[in-house]
Design an enzyme around this catalytic site. Sequence first.
Site, PDB file in Angstrom:
ATOM      1  N   ASP A 190       0.833  -1.208   0.000  1.00 48.98           N
ATOM      2  CA  ASP A 190       0.000   0.000   0.000  1.00 48.98           C
ATOM      3  C   ASP A 190       0.869   1.259   0.000  1.00 48.98           C
ATOM      4  O   ASP A 190       2.025   1.248   0.411  1.00 48.98           O
ATOM      5  CB  ASP A 190      -0.932   0.015   1.206  1.00 48.98           C
ATOM      6  CG  ASP A 190      -0.176   0.063   2.525  1.00 48.98           C
ATOM      7  OD1 ASP A 190       0.860  -0.625   2.641  1.00 48.98           O
ATOM      8  OD2 ASP A 190      -0.623   0.779   3.447  1.00 48.98           O
ATOM      9  N   GLU A 191       0.279   2.336  -0.479  1.00 53.59           N
ATOM     10  CA  GLU A 191       0.817   3.698  -0.364  1.00 53.59           C
ATOM     11  C   GLU A 191       2.273   3.831  -0.812  1.00 53.59           C
ATOM     12  O   GLU A 191       3.086   4.490  -0.160  1.00 53.59           O
ATOM     13  CB  GLU A 191       0.669   4.191   1.091  1.00 53.59           C
ATOM     14  CG  GLU A 191      -0.782   4.314   1.523  1.00 53.59           C
ATOM     15  CD  GLU A 191      -0.947   4.865   2.935  1.00 53.59           C
ATOM     16  OE1 GLU A 191      -1.925   5.577   3.175  1.00 53.59           O
ATOM     17  OE2 GLU A 191      -0.083   4.565   3.805  1.00 53.59           O
ATOM     18  N   VAL A 192       2.596   3.201  -1.919  1.00 59.70           N
ATOM     19  CA  VAL A 192       3.945   3.361  -2.476  1.00 59.70           C
ATOM     20  C   VAL A 192       4.020   4.710  -3.182  1.00 59.70           C
ATOM     21  O   VAL A 192       3.214   5.009  -4.054  1.00 59.70           O
ATOM     22  CB  VAL A 192       4.280   2.219  -3.453  1.00 59.70           C
ATOM     23  CG1 VAL A 192       5.676   2.415  -4.044  1.00 59.70           C
ATOM     24  CG2 VAL A 192       4.177   0.868  -2.747  1.00 59.70           C
TER      25      VAL A 192
END
Length: 545
Positions: A318-320
């Site tokens: 997530d949230e790269v």
Amino acid sequence: MSLGERALFLDPKVRFIYNGAAQYGSYDHQNASSQNIISTAIKTTTQTLFEQNFIPWKFHPRHSDFEPAINASCTYIKSVRLEQSGIDSANVAKPLAGEVDESYSLSMKTNGQVTITAASSVGIAHGLTTFTQLFYKHSSGSAYTPYAPVSITDAPKFQHRGLNMDVSRVWYAPADITRMIDALAYNKFNRLHLHITDAQSWPLEIPALPMLAEKGSYREGLTYSPPAMAYIQDYGASRGVEVILEIDMPGHTSSIAYSYPELIAAFNEKDWSTYAAEPPSGTLKLNSSAVTEFLDTLFDDLLPRVLPYSSYFHTGGDEVNLNAYNLDETVRSNDTAILQPLMQAFVDRAHAKVRAAGLTPIAWEEMLLTWNLTLGSDVVIQTWQSDEAVAQTVGKGHKALVGNYNYWYLDCGHGQWLDFYPDVSQSFYPYYDYCAPLHNWRMMYAYNPLEGVPANLTHLVLGGEVHIWSEQTDPVNVDRQVWPRACAAAEVLWSGAKDDQGQNRSQITASPRLSEMRERLVAKGIGAEPIQMPFCTQNGTQCAL
């Protein structure tokens, strides 16, 4: 379910007679066996009934004489028959979703005869849990039920019913986690997803990489050793709660830089918000042979220790932040056309290692829906941003876990944990957090995990998880952050969001049951918040509009 109005008392020396002694499967790893599930359930049942019960005065008119009289004509339950009709599979304590039949039936006759029937040891355990929830503490100290005769036939709608607990931003002692497992099992959750590493700290000890926890933890002692983690995993397995570990990657990995700085790009940049969702910034480099070697060592050490207790491993995703790769010398670009094939190779390698270890990968939705990766059909996708993400996930043929942050994030609504400099402070006023407002139990209860999912694809929704992140949660307040609101989600995952008429389940009938469950959790040592004041619970629907 049908309930009567006859009172029965429980003999303090009640016996549990189990027919399955010769039916155990071959799975016999340490204590996570069929026999241990049954013996733990019996022990927990007797403890709940006789040591962790409560007098239900809050649910009767004030000063009323609601307790049954104790006299020579009282009927006592002297034994409970546990009839397991099937033989447990080898994976009974660590199943893939749907591998274990969790259904059960419970019969309690007015003569005190009680039988719990189930196909599996897990079903028997669920039946025993329900059995305890029919009883109250008498002011004399006895345990009684006012509901005989009882007939219950029960089964879960969803196969995966979990809590995601962030134990990396804040360290929780094993006792905090096992207390959470106790509460989860009592609400018939069957998964505890431990988000165990993140940017802020790396508390998980990896013997092959000892510096990870030595330098990445907040301080000495705030780590999870292999024996401590095995204890937590086994504790869950014996209570029907499969513990799933997550090593988030390639983002949310800044804590690796404290021991292996050469593996992390954009570490702890002053302008952190350009490179990460939270400080400190940093991500695993995306085209680095050193990162590949590091992950191989990590997986070769960790995954064999996961396998005895779980069939899953969560690889995050997530949230790269694309901008971090501008500072990654192996890439030096934030162009998705360049990064996407590198991310594909990164995830392919990780998932190949997970599969080779005998585990099934789980990944956050961004890997599928934002990065458009081609993932194996076995990969379970954990969604969190929208109902549309669930529909898109199953539309691509993947199994999905739900947990929309607008409904099932438990840590929302307490305001920002960030501080703001004077020159920008006004623009953030009144400092709401990103997932505000706090999601009350009624909102959580109204959430339908199948919203927007085509009828022919609902079978791909395995279930879901509620989430407790730890930016503003720690061992002091975690109980009241999670409970009893998570109970509302537990019922949705067990029974579905809709009733037999296709309508949302009624708050009017749910509220007193939830208040009662809160009292049961408090009696078990869980610091759950109240649902309503006693005036409301004592006066029927007077507090309804």
